[in-house]
Design a protein around this motif. Sequence first.
Motif, PDB file in Angstrom:
ATOM      1  N   GLN A  43      25.211 -21.181  50.194  1.00 22.99           N
ATOM      2  CA  GLN A  43      25.311 -19.995  51.069  1.00 22.99           C
ATOM      3  C   GLN A  43      24.138 -19.037  50.893  1.00 22.99           C
ATOM      4  N   THR A  44      23.637 -18.935  49.651  1.00 21.50           N
ATOM      5  CA  THR A  44      22.527 -18.005  49.411  1.00 21.50           C
ATOM      6  C   THR A  44      21.292 -18.445  50.193  1.00 21.50           C
ATOM      7  N   LEU A  45      20.986 -19.739  50.099  1.00 18.03           N
ATOM      8  CA  LEU A  45      19.773 -20.252  50.722  1.00 18.03           C
ATOM      9  C   LEU A  45      19.924 -20.267  52.238  1.00 18.03           C
ATOM     10  N   LEU A  46      21.164 -20.570  52.710  1.00 19.19           N
ATOM     11  CA  LEU A  46      21.433 -20.619  54.142  1.00 19.19           C
ATOM     12  C   LEU A  46      21.222 -19.244  54.774  1.00 19.19           C
ATOM     13  N   ALA A  89      32.117 -15.027  41.186  1.00 15.84           N
ATOM     14  CA  ALA A  89      31.014 -15.533  40.359  1.00 15.84           C
ATOM     15  C   ALA A  89      30.000 -16.171  41.292  1.00 15.84           C
ATOM     16  N   TRP A  90      28.817 -16.389  40.766  1.00 19.17           N
ATOM     17  CA  TRP A  90      27.702 -16.916  41.566  1.00 19.17           C
ATOM     18  C   TRP A  90      28.109 -18.170  42.343  1.00 19.17           C
ATOM     19  N   VAL A  91      27.538 -18.312  43.520  1.00 12.93           N
ATOM     20  CA  VAL A  91      27.981 -19.285  44.522  1.00 12.93           C
ATOM     21  C   VAL A  91      27.914 -20.762  44.097  1.00 12.93           C
ATOM     22  N   ILE A 111      20.813 -15.084  32.903  1.00 15.38           N
ATOM     23  CA  ILE A 111      19.527 -15.088  33.598  1.00 15.38           C
ATOM     24  C   ILE A 111      19.073 -13.668  33.978  1.00 15.38           C
ATOM     25  N   TYR A 112      20.029 -12.727  34.074  1.00 16.98           N
ATOM     26  CA  TYR A 112      19.670 -11.330  34.367  1.00 16.98           C
ATOM     27  C   TYR A 112      19.658 -10.470  33.097  1.00 16.98           C
ATOM     28  N   GLY A 113      19.797 -11.098  31.925  1.00 20.22           N
ATOM     29  CA  GLY A 113      19.921 -10.344  30.674  1.00 20.22           C
ATOM     30  C   GLY A 113      18.784  -9.348  30.455  1.00 20.22           C
ATOM     31  N   GLY A 119      20.976 -10.050  51.672  1.00 18.24           N
ATOM     32  CA  GLY A 119      21.823 -11.215  51.432  1.00 18.24           C
ATOM     33  C   GLY A 119      21.324 -12.129  50.327  1.00 18.24           C
ATOM     34  N   PHE A 120      20.028 -12.205  50.162  1.00 17.80           N
ATOM     35  CA  PHE A 120      19.460 -13.207  49.255  1.00 17.80           C
ATOM     36  C   PHE A 120      18.953 -12.557  47.976  1.00 17.80           C
ATOM     37  N   GLY A 121      19.333 -13.132  46.848  1.00 16.06           N
ATOM     38  CA  GLY A 121      18.994 -12.514  45.571  1.00 16.06           C
ATOM     39  C   GLY A 121      17.713 -13.022  44.973  1.00 16.06           C
ATOM     40  N   GLN A 122      16.605 -12.581  45.552  1.00 15.07           N
ATOM     41  CA  GLN A 122      15.302 -12.987  45.007  1.00 15.07           C
ATOM     42  C   GLN A 122      14.617 -11.768  44.413  1.00 15.07           C
ATOM     43  N   PHE A 166      20.263  -7.043  40.133  1.00 17.77           N
ATOM     44  CA  PHE A 166      19.975  -6.358  41.406  1.00 17.77           C
ATOM     45  C   PHE A 166      21.038  -6.576  42.476  1.00 17.77           C
ATOM     46  N   TYR A 167      22.299  -6.579  42.046  1.00 23.82           N
ATOM     47  CA  TYR A 167      23.381  -6.788  43.010  1.00 23.82           C
ATOM     48  C   TYR A 167      24.445  -5.705  42.928  1.00 23.82           C
ATOM     49  N   LEU A 168      25.112  -5.527  44.095  1.00 29.05           N
ATOM     50  CA  LEU A 168      26.324  -4.699  44.170  1.00 29.05           C
ATOM     51  C   LEU A 168      27.380  -5.566  44.841  1.00 29.05           C
ATOM     52  N   GLY A 199      26.083  -9.430  35.963  1.00 27.12           N
ATOM     53  CA  GLY A 199      26.719 -10.340  36.890  1.00 27.12           C
ATOM     54  C   GLY A 199      26.098 -10.434  38.267  1.00 27.12           C
ATOM     55  N   ASN A 200      26.061 -11.641  38.749  1.00 27.00           N
ATOM     56  CA  ASN A 200      25.813 -11.915  40.155  1.00 27.00           C
ATOM     57  C   ASN A 200      27.168 -12.386  40.670  1.00 27.00           C
ATOM     58  N   PRO A 201      27.890 -11.642  41.489  1.00 26.79           N
ATOM     59  CA  PRO A 201      27.423 -10.659  42.458  1.00 26.79           C
ATOM     60  C   PRO A 201      27.640  -9.191  42.125  1.00 26.79           C
ATOM     61  N   ALA A 239      31.890  -8.203  49.808  1.00 26.17           N
ATOM     62  CA  ALA A 239      30.622  -8.909  50.074  1.00 26.17           C
ATOM     63  C   ALA A 239      29.615  -8.526  48.991  1.00 26.17           C
ATOM     64  N   ARG A 240      28.533  -9.284  48.926  1.00 25.39           N
ATOM     65  CA  ARG A 240      27.480  -8.955  47.961  1.00 25.39           C
ATOM     66  C   ARG A 240      26.278  -8.354  48.655  1.00 25.39           C
ATOM     67  N   LEU A 241      25.757  -7.301  48.034  1.00 22.58           N
ATOM     68  CA  LEU A 241      24.542  -6.659  48.539  1.00 22.58           C
ATOM     69  C   LEU A 241      23.464  -6.805  47.462  1.00 22.58           C
ATOM     70  N   SER A 250      13.092 -17.034  36.839  1.00 25.11           N
ATOM     71  CA  SER A 250      13.352 -16.648  38.228  1.00 25.11           C
ATOM     72  C   SER A 250      13.608 -15.162  38.425  1.00 25.11           C
ATOM     73  N   LYS A 251      14.284 -14.517  37.494  1.00 29.72           N
ATOM     74  CA  LYS A 251      14.702 -13.136  37.733  1.00 29.72           C
ATOM     75  C   LYS A 251      13.811 -12.141  37.004  1.00 29.72           C
ATOM     76  N   TRP A 252      13.762 -12.215  35.685  1.00 29.88           N
ATOM     77  CA  TRP A 252      13.002 -11.193  34.957  1.00 29.88           C
ATOM     78  C   TRP A 252      11.497 -11.357  35.157  1.00 29.88           C
ATOM     79  N   SER A 257      17.177 -22.996  36.095  1.00 29.86           N
ATOM     80  CA  SER A 257      18.393 -23.046  35.275  1.00 29.86           C
ATOM     81  C   SER A 257      19.554 -23.657  36.047  1.00 29.86           C
ATOM     82  N   LYS A 258      19.435 -23.684  37.386  1.00 30.07           N
ATOM     83  CA  LYS A 258      20.504 -24.257  38.203  1.00 30.07           C
ATOM     84  C   LYS A 258      20.749 -25.714  37.795  1.00 30.07           C
ATOM     85  N   ILE A 259      19.675 -26.458  37.627  1.00 29.87           N
ATOM     86  CA  ILE A 259      19.818 -27.873  37.268  1.00 29.87           C
ATOM     87  C   ILE A 259      20.275 -28.016  35.807  1.00 29.87           C
TER      88      ILE A 259
END
Length: 431
Positions: free
Chosen positions: A18-21, A123-125, A209-211, A40-43, A329-331, A178-180, A380-382, A237-239, A101-103
């Motif tokens: 869903q994130t990539l879509l 929790a993350w998608v 990953i957001y530590g 919508g996208f957490g980059q 970076f999420y709400l 946390g994401n989201p 929803a996630r912002l 990816s994040k920090w 880290s996804k893989i």
Amino acid sequence: MDVQPMQMNNLRQVAKSQTLLLNEQSRNIEVSGREIFKFGFGQSPFPPLPAAVDALRVHAAAKDYTPVQGLLDLRARVAAFHVDAFGLRARAEQVLVAPGSKILLYTVMAAFERADVLIPAPAWVSYAPQAKLLGHTPIRVATSFEQRWRATPEAIADALRRKSDAGVPSLLVLNHPGNPDGLSYTSSELEAIARVCNRHEVLVISDEIYGLLDHRGEHVSLAAYYPERTIVTGGLSKWCGAGGWRLGVAVLPHELLGDFSETLVGIASETYSCAPLPVQMAACEAYQWNSATRDYLAHQRRVLDHIGQITARQLIKAGVNLHLPTGGFYLFPDFTPFADRLHRAGIHSSQALCERLLADTGVALLPGDAFGMAPDHLCARLAYVEFDGAHALAVSRELRLDRPFDDAASHVLFAKTVRGTLRLTQWLATL
Ligand code: PMP
Ligand code: GLU
């Protein structure tokens, strides 16, 4: 010869993440000329650490495969970095490097023939689809707005009572900040989670990953309380603002070296082989707990804290259920206080909420059901990343870190985020 179409009747049920879509959909609408607020996208909006970019450039022609587990030098640096940044005990042999880290999350889950995978909601998608792809049983750990969307020991114990089979191993995927939701666990919460996990012999994948983007720089790892069965995952990816570089790391407990770590390396060797060598060389520069890295992080945190607070306050003032973020970076706005009005407008699900919001206002959010929430829970996630990260870092550096962001600079840097949030609150007001 007539070519017969192949029967595609036995495919797995897996849609595009869903994130990539959503990222692709928002881009398409933007191309049509409409203003879109890409929440919508957490980059990460920030540029990668300059020393890492330089190293990537220098090593662009490096082309060999590396050891499956990753370059020894990089693993040693990642271990030392976890010692310095989080006070953990880690050595090079405990570190696994991969293309993202996804893989790695997938590889850890794949180490088991069968497992029950406990996943909080929200929790993350990607955790639940990964567990399902592997034939595991995802079991949701319920949380609530009142409990800051945290998985409590009681909720974890409750999920364990719903196991598919007492004989299969239990894995818990925990994620903080946390994401989201942008929220973390306190030390005492982590201690209590460690106790329940220890009692039930639960292996935890602690997705941290957001530590390093804890806004106060006070991230505490679950591994500090549950070192024997916590696998900590993270990456660039994040920090380090480098999601597309694809570099993730996992730090395994010393206790899991041997059969388990060899299984992970075996799976890695049969699937992705190794992370790209030039990116590993760049990561060697990034994973150094020196003043350049600390300074880069301190400014990112200050920027994220500032924009996170102003965005959240705007929404809270409008009547949305929301906690002020403490990291990442999420709400995760919960629109339940608007349920009656949304229902009257024909909106009964988080999907419908996000579709209508995007169509009416150009604001893109990711619906709560993608995060495992009940479809009719209006949340929803912002992602508050719709700003120029390089510019924000430059402005932050001009100010001293102990001085607050001034209003004029803030106004220029974050105008689009503020405007998008205003569109959202105005839309709610007109329901
Ligand atoms: N965990 C969380 C919570 C995430 O938000 C992401 C974002 N992509 C990932 C893991 C995976 O990151 P990557 O594969 O880029 O390391
Ligand atoms: N982690 C990002 C998000 O949650 C996107 C990247 C991904 O899903 O792989 O939006």
